[in-house]
Design an enzyme around this catalytic site. Structure first.
Site, PDB file in Angstrom:
ATOM      1  N   GLY A  39       0.858  -1.183   0.000  1.00  0.00           N
ATOM      2  CA  GLY A  39       0.000   0.000   0.000  1.00  0.00           C
ATOM      3  C   GLY A  39       0.892   1.230   0.000  1.00  0.00           C
ATOM      4  N   LYS A  40       0.602   2.206  -0.860  1.00  0.00           N
ATOM      5  CA  LYS A  40       1.499   3.360  -0.972  1.00  0.00           C
ATOM      6  C   LYS A  40       1.670   4.086   0.350  1.00  0.00           C
ATOM      7  CE  LYS A  40       2.075   5.791  -4.569  1.00  0.00           C
ATOM      8  NZ  LYS A  40       3.335   5.158  -4.981  1.00  0.00           N
ATOM      9  N   GLY A  41       0.584   4.289   1.070  1.00  0.00           N
ATOM     10  CA  GLY A  41       0.705   4.972   2.352  1.00  0.00           C
ATOM     11  C   GLY A  41       1.544   4.190   3.342  1.00  0.00           C
ATOM     12  N   ALA A  42       1.242   2.894   3.468  1.00  0.00           N
ATOM     13  CA  ALA A  42       1.982   2.063   4.404  1.00  0.00           C
ATOM     14  C   ALA A  42       3.446   1.939   4.002  1.00  0.00           C
ATOM     15  CB  ALA A  42       1.339   0.678   4.492  1.00  0.00           C
ATOM     16  N   ASN A  43       3.720   1.834   2.700  1.00  0.00           N
ATOM     17  CA  ASN A  43       5.109   1.765   2.247  1.00  0.00           C
ATOM     18  C   ASN A  43       5.883   3.024   2.645  1.00  0.00           C
ATOM     19  OD1 ASN A  43       4.606  -0.704   1.039  1.00  0.00           O
ATOM     20  ND2 ASN A  43       4.415   0.135  -1.021  1.00  0.00           N
ATOM     21  N   ASP A 246      12.986  -4.879  -8.801  1.00  0.00           N
ATOM     22  CA  ASP A 246      11.558  -4.674  -8.551  1.00  0.00           C
ATOM     23  C   ASP A 246      11.370  -3.212  -8.164  1.00  0.00           C
ATOM     24  OD1 ASP A 246       8.925  -4.609  -7.727  1.00  0.00           O
ATOM     25  OD2 ASP A 246       9.075  -6.309  -6.352  1.00  0.00           O
ATOM     26  N   GLY A 251       9.381   4.419  -5.776  1.00  0.00           N
ATOM     27  CA  GLY A 251       8.814   5.761  -5.689  1.00  0.00           C
ATOM     28  C   GLY A 251       8.356   6.109  -4.284  1.00  0.00           C
ATOM     29  N   ASP A 252       7.794   5.124  -3.581  1.00  0.00           N
ATOM     30  CA  ASP A 252       7.362   5.365  -2.197  1.00  0.00           C
ATOM     31  C   ASP A 252       8.556   5.652  -1.295  1.00  0.00           C
ATOM     32  OD1 ASP A 252       4.698   4.933  -2.871  1.00  0.00           O
ATOM     33  OD2 ASP A 252       4.835   2.786  -2.488  1.00  0.00           O
TER      34      ASP A 252
END
Length: 306
Positions: A39-43, A246, A251-252
């Protein structure tokens, strides 16, 4: 006391490795499959914690095993999860295909992420009041993102928006609340309707976003590095050379690493970009989402070796 707050998504990722991406209607064999916290937020929250920043996560997961897994991963990185709600809907999921060049394609099932509301944002006022920076993405409802940005700005906090997954455009009111907007080339093209095949085209597109009120546009360019565009300058910073395995969380990690340097008081845009580029390059050189994110000493060692 937390220095950064991340409001956003938490997903359990199903990652499938392939030699190449399939064509429409084609069936091909996978090389492997794995389940990873994402998840982008969690990452981004995980990366901030792993890099040593006191950080809190705001979002939602289901009352299920996937939710347990995501919270355990964040807590292991030192993330404050007291503002992650447990909801009566399944935890969000992402289905990721990764080819032999490290490129990826992602399908998202929002699940509990779709329930994160402006009411949840209002509850984080005391948390945000003590922080320096708010980090946002677009895997939760847009009205919630806008509410969080508005609250942060009213409290005098720095707002960083990673506009992914990118819509065709973003409301001008939200753009004007962004101190930093961090699209990649594809997202920049979607947001502006302009070509972004070259660095010069990316600068032109970024200046369109500046004209709509964004403070600084940070364009992540993969192997070409990152481009920062301000009203005064355009700065291109190359990344260290690594073999991409990978790119799912690169980006995160870039966004988180840049935010970290801001809350630490870094005043040089170039230095912040170099740190973020290096962290993202290390992430891209490893498989997985949160599992690929480096510790700070790894980033500093690679920086020193350049």
């Amino acid at each position: 006391m937390c220095k950064a707050v991340v409001v956003g998504s938490l997903n359990l990722d199903t990652s499938i490795t392939l030699e190449r991406m399939p064509q429409p209607g084609e069936t091909i064999a996978a090389q492997g499959i794995s389940l990873n916290p994402g998840g982008k937020g969690a990452n981004q929250a995980f990366a901030l914690g792993r890099l040593g920043c006191p950080v809190a996560m705001v979002g939602a997961v289901g009352r299920d095993a996937a939710g347990d897994t995501l919270l355990e991963s964040l807590q292991a990185a030192g993330v404050d999860c007291s503002c992650v709600a447990r909801r009566e809907v399944p935890t969000g999921q992402a289905f990721i295909t990764v080819d032999s060049a490290g490129e990826n394609a992602i399908i998202i099932l929002a699940g509990a992420n779709s329930t994160v509301s402006p009411a949840d944002v209002e509850k984080l006022r005391p948390l945000l009041a003590q922080a320096d920076c708010l980090v946002l993405q677009l895997e939760i409802p847009l009205e919630t993102v806008a509410s969080a940005a508005k609250l942060a700005r009213s409290l005098g906090k720095v707002v960083i928006l990673d506009p992914a997954p990118a819509p065709g455009s973003l409301p001008g009111e939200l753009l004007a609340l962004c101190d930093y907007l961090k699209p990649n080339e594809t997202e920049l093209a979607l947001l502006t309707g302009l070509p972004t095949a070259t660095v010069e085209q990316c600068e032109t597109a970024a200046r369109q976003l500046l004209a709509q009120g964004v403070g600084t546009v940070l364009v992540s360019l993969g192997a070409k590095g990152a481009l920062a565009v301000t009203p005064q300058e355009a700065l291109l910073v190359a990344p260290p050379q690594v073999k991409a395995v990978d790119t799912t969380s690169a980006g995160d990690c870039f966004t988180a690493a840049f935010a970290l340097r801001l809350v630490e008081g870094e005043t040089s845009l170039q230095a912040a970009l170099e740190f973020a580029n290096t962290a993202a390059a290390l992430t891209a050189s490893r498989p997985g989402a949160q599992a690929s994110i480096p510790a700070r000493d790894e980033v500093e060692a690679l920086l020193a070796a350049r």
